[in-house]
Design an enzyme around this catalytic site. Sequence first.
Site, short mmCIF file in Angstrom:
data_model
loop_
_atom_site.label_atom_id
_atom_site.label_comp_id
_atom_site.label_asym_id
_atom_site.label_seq_id
_atom_site.Cartn_x
_atom_site.Cartn_y
_atom_site.Cartn_z
CE LYS A 1 -4.13 -2.06 2.04
NZ LYS A 1 -5.17 -1.99 3.08
CG ASP B 1 -7.98 0.29 3.20
OD1 ASP B 1 -8.78 -0.54 2.72
OD2 ASP B 1 -6.75 0.09 3.24
CB ALA C 1 1.75 1.55 14.99
CB ALA D 1 -4.24 -2.61 8.87
CG ASN E 1 2.38 -0.89 17.73
OD1 ASN E 1 1.64 -1.66 17.14
ND2 ASN E 1 3.64 -0.71 17.38
CG MET F 1 -9.53 -3.12 10.84
SD MET F 1 -8.13 -2.21 10.14
CE MET F 1 -8.60 -0.53 10.57
N GLY G 1 -14.65 -7.57 10.56
CA GLY G 1 -13.87 -7.06 9.45
C GLY G 1 -14.55 -7.07 8.11
#
Length: 273
Positions: free
Chosen positions: A64, A100, A125, A128, A147, A212, A235
């Site tokens: 991405k 997204d 983090a 996504a 995280n 998700m 998700g």
Amino acid sequence: MKAGVAGWPVDHSLSPLMMQAWLTDAGLAGSYDRIGVQPDAFAATISRLRDAGYRGINVTLPHKQAALTLADEASEGARACGAANLLLFGPDGIVADNTDIVGVEAALAESGWQAGVGPAVLIGAGGAARAALHVLNASGAPVRIINRSRDRAAGLVRSMGCAAEIYGLDDAAAALEGARLVINATSLGMKGQPELCVPLDALPPGAAVFDMVYAPLETPLLRQARARGLRTVDGLSMLIGQARPAFEAFFGQPAPAGTQVRALLEAALEERA
């Protein structure tokens, strides 16, 4: 009209099943393929797909951020997230977008969460997390990020120009205290991955939990949330939400509203279980 989804790996993707169902119900002649691409071959593959007449592709992990760098033009959302999950090929070059964001917004709308009611907690983090952090930051809600690596979380916040409090897994309970929304943007809880061990006891009644992960649909996190009577979103809501604008971008018309894509995807997941 040809489109597809590129990732590594990509065999697990449910997007072709969903897109083909919409194509069939819309009466459109088109195709939507799985395209397995290793990271070092991504740029060359994009060039090949353009030459082969593809209208564009969806982009999934781990491409991405690389996708955004290949674009000649990018939407505000893609630039803000520093990542793109949609590339459109045209005569003037490549246009990048991040649907997204729409997927996260759809999931949060389903959850009934409202930004003004209290803090939101984002777990993760990585790539996504970017769309979720963008949506939360735009909402004005106070954001807390949990995280494993605090440095990575701080780096994400800096790179996106956002504001958030950073917590480690060791003080997750403090991050969740009084939160009205929890979003899991990690792969923890996915089939074959370790569980996400975050206790939800500190969440107040009426809080919402959005995971998700969609394989399995009921992750340990969602199971824990439902046991406490909290609102939950899985998700698939995000997957379907982000796919609708992509379908329209590829094939020139909205995805048919009457197609029962959730039931179709749930059946596919049951077969894989």
